[in-house]
Scaffold this active site. Structure first.
Site, PDB file in Angstrom:
ATOM      1  N   SER A 175       0.977  -1.192   0.040  1.00  0.00           N
ATOM      2  CA  SER A 175       0.089   0.140  -0.053  1.00  0.00           C
ATOM      3  C   SER A 175       0.760   1.412   0.102  1.00  0.00           C
ATOM      4  CB  SER A 175      -0.790   0.064   1.094  1.00  0.00           C
ATOM      5  OG  SER A 175      -0.190  -0.012   2.149  1.00  0.00           O
ATOM      6  N   SER A 176       0.351   2.402  -0.624  1.00  0.00           N
ATOM      7  CA  SER A 176       0.975   3.933  -0.585  1.00  0.00           C
ATOM      8  C   SER A 176       2.038   3.772  -1.431  1.00  0.00           C
ATOM      9  CB  SER A 176       1.315   4.196   0.868  1.00  0.00           C
ATOM     10  OG  SER A 176       0.025   4.121   1.640  1.00  0.00           O
ATOM     11  N   ARG A 177       2.408   2.836  -2.372  1.00  0.00           N
ATOM     12  CA  ARG A 177       3.513   2.515  -3.067  1.00  0.00           C
ATOM     13  C   ARG A 177       4.546   2.443  -2.442  1.00  0.00           C
ATOM     14  NH1 ARG A 177       0.564   2.527  -7.420  1.00  0.00           N
ATOM     15  NH2 ARG A 177      -0.818   4.291  -8.065  1.00  0.00           N
ATOM     16  N   LEU A 178       4.510   1.819  -1.370  1.00  0.00           N
ATOM     17  CA  LEU A 178       5.835   1.395  -0.438  1.00  0.00           C
ATOM     18  C   LEU A 178       6.311  -0.211  -1.040  1.00  0.00           C
ATOM     19  CD1 LEU A 178       4.635   2.905   2.787  1.00  0.00           C
ATOM     20  CD2 LEU A 178       6.363   3.631   1.285  1.00  0.00           C
ATOM     21  N   HIS A 179       6.222  -0.271  -2.128  1.00  0.00           N
ATOM     22  CA  HIS A 179       6.452  -1.866  -2.664  1.00  0.00           C
ATOM     23  C   HIS A 179       7.559  -2.347  -2.324  1.00  0.00           C
ATOM     24  CE1 HIS A 179       3.337  -0.102  -5.222  1.00  0.00           C
ATOM     25  NE2 HIS A 179       4.160   0.395  -5.742  1.00  0.00           N
TER      26      HIS A 179
END
Ligand SMILES: Cc1cc2nc3c(=O)[nH]c(=O)nc-3n(C[C@H](O)[C@H](O)[C@H](O)COP(=O)(O)O)c2cc1C
Length: 198
Positions: A175-179
Site C-alpha cells: 500500500s501507498s506505493r511502498l512496494h
C-alpha cells in the site's frame, strides 16, 4: 553468498501460485512475458512471448530465428523479460543473455505442439511484410500438402532461446506505493541480493 538455485526456487514458487490461483478463463496466458531486445544500434523493441520451460539454467521461449526478435538476439543476445500478474500484484523482471536451446530440446517441444501450430510455424515468415492478402493461407495449404500423412518436422529456423539471467528482480505491491523490491545480481557461483527503494 546466496546459492545459485535461490531465485529460481523463488520464481518456481510464485509460478506455481500463479498457475494454481489464476483462473484460466480470466487469465489464459499466465506464462506470458514481455521480451525486450535491442538491435545492433541499441534501439529497443518489445513484445509478448510465452515461457515454455525454466530451471536453474534460465527461462525458455520458442520463436522464429529469422523474426525481428530472433535476428536481433542472434546479433545482440542481451535482453530482458518481464512478468506481471495483476491479480497477485506481482512483477518479476529478468535481465540476461539469450542462448540457443539445443536442437534436441527444440525438437521435443515442437513435437508436443498441435499439428496446426506446427504447420503455422512453417507457413509464417514471421515479421516479414506480406505481399498479398491470403498469402499466409496459401502457404499454409502448401505445407499441409507437403506434410500430408507424415509428422511435421521442426522448421530449421524455428527454435528456442534460453534467457540466462544476470539479474532477477521480485516486486510485490504494497500500500501507498511502498512496494517490496528484491534484486538478485549474479556474482560468481551465486547471487548478491539487495533491496531497492520502490
Ligand atoms: C499472449 C501472446 C503470446 C505470444 N507468444 C509468442 C511466442 O511464444 N513466440 C513468438 O514468437 N511469438 C509470440 N507471440 C507473438 C509476438 O508477440 C510477436 O507478435 C511475434 O513474435 C513477432 O515479433 P517480432 O516481429 O518482434 O519478432 C505472442 C503474442 C501474444 C499476445
Amino acid at each position: 553468498m546466496t546459492p545459485l538455485s535461490e531465485p529460481f526456487a523463488r520464481f518456481a514458487e510464485i509460478f506455481a501460485r500463479v498457475n494454481a490461483e489464476l483462473p484460466r478463463e480470466c487469465f489464459p496466458d499466465a506464462n506470458a512475458m514481455s521480451l525486450a531486445t535491442a538491435d545492433a544500434h541499441g534501439r529497443p523493441s518489445n513484445r509478448i512471448v510465452l515461457l515454455k520451460a525454466f530451471d536453474d539454467r534460465g527461462f525458455v521461449f520458442y520463436t522464429n530465428y529469422d523474426s525481428r526478435k530472433g535476428s536481433e538476439l542472434l546479433v545482440n543476445p542481451y535482453c530482458a523479460l518481464c512478468f506481471h500478474w495483476p491479480p497477485l500484484e506481482l512483477q518479476i523482471r529478468i535481465e540476461g543473455r539469450a542462448e540457443r536451446t539445443s536442437d534436441s530440446e527444440a525438437d521435443a517441444y515442437f513435437a508436443s505442439r498441435a499439428r496446426a501450430s506446427q504447420l503455422g510455424a512453417w507457413a509464417s515468415i514471421q515479421s516479414r511484410p506480406m505481399e498479398h492478402a491470403g498469402d499466409l493461407e496459401r502457404r499454409l495449404a502448401e505445407f499441409e500438402a507437403r506434410f500430408e500423412g507424415v509428422s511435421v518436422p521442426r522448421p530449421p529456423n524455428w527454435s528456442g532461446f534460453r534467457v540466462v539471467p544476470a539479474r532477477i528482480e521480485f516486486w510485490r505491491n504494497r500500500s501507498s506505493r511502498l512496494h517490496d523490491r528484491t534484486v538478485y545480481e549474479r556474482d560468481g557461483d551465486g547471487w548478491r541480493v539487495e533491496t531497492l527503494y520502490p
